[in-house]
Scaffold this motif. Structure first.
Motif, short mmCIF file in Angstrom:
data_model
loop_
_atom_site.label_atom_id
_atom_site.label_comp_id
_atom_site.label_asym_id
_atom_site.label_seq_id
_atom_site.Cartn_x
_atom_site.Cartn_y
_atom_site.Cartn_z
N ILE A 237 0.84 -1.21 0.00
CA ILE A 237 0.00 0.00 0.00
C ILE A 237 0.87 1.25 0.00
O ILE A 237 0.63 2.19 -0.76
N LEU A 238 1.90 1.26 0.85
CA LEU A 238 2.79 2.42 0.91
C LEU A 238 3.49 2.65 -0.42
O LEU A 238 3.62 3.79 -0.88
N SER A 239 3.92 1.57 -1.06
CA SER A 239 4.60 1.71 -2.35
C SER A 239 3.69 2.37 -3.38
O SER A 239 4.12 3.24 -4.14
N VAL A 240 2.42 1.97 -3.41
CA VAL A 240 1.48 2.57 -4.36
C VAL A 240 1.23 4.03 -4.00
O VAL A 240 1.23 4.90 -4.88
N LEU A 241 1.03 4.32 -2.71
CA LEU A 241 0.74 5.69 -2.29
C LEU A 241 1.88 6.65 -2.64
O LEU A 241 1.63 7.82 -2.92
N LEU A 242 3.11 6.15 -2.62
CA LEU A 242 4.25 7.01 -2.93
C LEU A 242 4.59 7.01 -4.42
O LEU A 242 4.68 8.06 -5.05
N SER B 257 2.41 9.75 4.12
CA SER B 257 2.09 8.42 3.57
C SER B 257 2.69 7.33 4.45
O SER B 257 2.09 6.27 4.63
N LEU B 258 3.88 7.57 5.00
CA LEU B 258 4.54 6.57 5.83
C LEU B 258 3.75 6.30 7.11
O LEU B 258 3.67 5.15 7.58
N LEU B 259 3.17 7.36 7.68
CA LEU B 259 2.39 7.17 8.90
C LEU B 259 1.03 6.55 8.62
O LEU B 259 0.46 5.89 9.48
N LYS C 280 -1.29 3.59 11.68
CA LYS C 280 -2.39 3.80 12.62
C LYS C 280 -3.61 4.32 11.89
O LYS C 280 -3.50 5.10 10.93
N ALA C 281 -4.79 3.93 12.37
CA ALA C 281 -6.03 4.36 11.74
C ALA C 281 -6.20 5.88 11.83
O ALA C 281 -6.65 6.52 10.88
N GLY C 282 -5.82 6.46 12.98
CA GLY C 282 -5.94 7.91 13.13
C GLY C 282 -5.08 8.66 12.13
O GLY C 282 -5.51 9.67 11.55
N ASP C 283 -3.87 8.17 11.91
CA ASP C 283 -2.99 8.80 10.93
C ASP C 283 -3.51 8.59 9.51
O ASP C 283 -3.35 9.45 8.64
N ALA C 284 -4.12 7.42 9.26
CA ALA C 284 -4.69 7.17 7.94
C ALA C 284 -5.81 8.16 7.64
O ALA C 284 -5.94 8.66 6.52
N SER C 285 -6.62 8.47 8.65
CA SER C 285 -7.70 9.43 8.47
C SER C 285 -7.15 10.81 8.12
O SER C 285 -7.63 11.47 7.18
N ILE C 286 -6.14 11.25 8.87
CA ILE C 286 -5.53 12.56 8.59
C ILE C 286 -4.93 12.57 7.20
O ILE C 286 -5.09 13.53 6.44
#
Length: 503
Positions: free
Chosen positions: A144-149, A370-372, A376-382
């Motif tokens: 997921i991180l690879s795609v997001l970046l 993207s790394l955060l 965590k779900a909270g960081d994903a929301s932000i």
């Protein structure tokens, strides 16, 4: 790239992602490019055809050299390849020169230098905790991180349509972050020092680096409760860090110091005469302030009236810099993830309150966030709120008709993937958005319909052509301000990692 894919632990999937986005970048070569294309062509010409003593004085074009010396040398190196494509692009007086060979060279130079960004993403993937990894490859945090970046929408349109070298520079930043996660502090410090002399906008996050390196590298031991053991301070390590900064700075600025040109260089790097807001308002606090001022001025109550001057201080670079550097909470002292949160907070706060901020600067916060987001779900929301609104705020950069379906399609694909993949990753936790956030994000759709498909056919287009820009900046400023506030609160309220579990 195959080696990178194998090293990442999944074999060919990382290589496939990198190759796929590279092919997409190649497909974008014929698209619209902005005046930044001419900016960089002019810098190629300046550094290639003029002696170093004239680089920061040359003003034939309005697009004068205003990046630090390492970027000037970067352009110098590229110019020696460019001459084999089209020698005429290296003529300082060939203003707005754009042959087909020049186009190919400059586009491919961005694609080629993105190799550093690909490598940096690979290194960042090593730093991700895989405890939440699902059985399916597409549910693994590293994937997921690879795609997001690698497939970041903002980078794609800013670098490979609008035209800039943010991928290369972001690669240096991410690689520096990865080295700090890997406890290779000297390498991380060196890479960041080099980055500062490529583009000085990264000064915004320098406080996070300074505090973290002082706390986690210069102090060599902690007490059992995680607090500093003051007698463990190492002057040798402090001197080593200072030596790195000094040597990199000397290499970059030394030639201009010898020529007695440092004041001229700094006047180009820090042009405070440009004013508080950029011509296209970045979606930050000042966009909200300016919009409110405009509305109140219409009814005779502008924020700059004398009666209000005691409540709102006069704008100045020093005021903006003060607002842009938040209080460095102890979260920066509790390991690399705490440092990363602090870095993002510095970047986002500087975007919110900085002097003459460009809209593209939102990527400085989006990419490390993207790394955060996969932790965590909270960081994903932000991350999702920040990325969706931040990316949409870049839409006005591409105002030509052929690029309209491209930007809408790419934005939709990236946003849908980001939300669906992170929802799947955190499906056992509470929803990532509350109803107000969902309603706000869905509001971007009607805003786009109005700006692109309704407003052009109204009588307002000729009299008030700025309305789409104003609406976009103000609406996105609300979302980015909300993300900034949530991040700030999370930094201040989340329990210290050092006291709950070892990072």
């Amino acid at each position: 790239m195959a080696a990178l894919g194998a090293a990442t632990g999944g074999g060919s999937w990382f290589s496939a992602l990198a190759l796929g986005v590279t092919l997409l970048k190649c497909l974008l070569i014929p698209t619209y490019h902005s005046t930044d294309f001419e900016v960089h062509r002019n810098w190629l010409a300046i550094t290639h055809s003029l002696p170093i003593s004239q680089w920061y004085y040359e003003a034939t074009s309005e697009w004068t050299l205003d990046y630090p010396p390492f970027f000037a040398w970067f352009e110098y190196a590229l110019s020696h390849v460019a001459k084999y494509f089209d020698q005429e692009m290296l003529n300082v007086r060939n203003l707005n020169y754009s042959s087909s060979r020049t186009l190919l060279f400059q586009r491919f130079s961005v694609i080629f230098t993105d190799t550093l960004f690909v490598y940096a993403v690979h290194e960042c993937c090593k730093c991700i905790d895989g405890k939440k990894a699902g059985k399916e490859l597409t549910e693994k945090p590293k994937f997921i991180l690879s795609v997001l970046l690698l497939w970041n929408f903002g980078l794609l349109i800013v670098d490979h349509i609008h035209f800039q070298y943010n991928g290369f520079l972001s690669g240096l930043m991410l690689l520096s972050i990865a080295r700090l996660f890997q406890k290779r502090h000297m390498e991380g410090a060196f890479l960041f020092a080099v980055l500062l002399h490529f583009k000085h906008i990264y000064l915004y996050v320098a406080p996070a680096y300074g505090v973290y390196l002082l706390r986690s590298y210069c102090f060599t031991a902690n007490k059992p409760d995680g607090s500093i053991r003051w007698n463990s301070f190492s002057f040798l390590r402090l001197i080593s860090l200072g030596l790195i900064v000094f040597l990199v700075s000397a290499l970059s600025l030394g030639p201009f110091l010898a020529l007695n040109q440092l004041p001229q260089v700094f006047s180009r790097l820090f042009p405070f005469k440009r004013g508080l807001c950029h011509a296209y308002w970045a979606p930050n606090f000042w966009a909200l302030y300016s919009a409110l001022d405009k509305v109140l001025s219409i009814i005779g109550m502008g924020l700059n009236d004398k009666w209000f001057s005691s409540a709102v201080p006069t704008h100045s670079p020093s005021l903006s810099d003060t607002l842009g550097h938040p209080y460095l909470h102890s979260d920066c002292h509790i390991g690399p993830r705490g440092f990363l949160r602090c870095l993002i907070l510095c970047a986002l706060s500087s975007f919110m309150f900085g002097w003459h901020v460009h809209e593209k600067a939102i990527l400085l916060a989006v990419l490390p966030m993207s790394l955060l987001s996969v932790g965590k779900a909270g960081d994903a929301s932000i991350f999702l709120i920040l990325t969706t609104t931040g990316h949409y705020s870049l839409f006005p950069l591409l105002f030509t008709a052929p690029e309209l379906p491209i930007k809408i399609l790419l934005m939709l694909l990236f946003t849908i993937y980001s939300i669906s993949s992170l929802k799947t990753l955190f499906r056992k936790e509470k929803p990532l958005f509350n109803w107000m956030e969902t309603f706000y994000l869905l509001g971007l759709g009607p805003l786009e319909v109005f700006c692109e498909f309704v407003f052009p056919f109204t009588s307002w287009k000729l009299k008030y052509p700025f309305i789409p820009l104003l609406l976009t900046s103000v609406y996105c400023a609300v979302g980015i301000t909300h993300a900034w506030f949530k991040l700030y609160v999370s930094v201040l309220t989340d329990p210290p990692v050092g006291k709950t579990k070892k990072q």
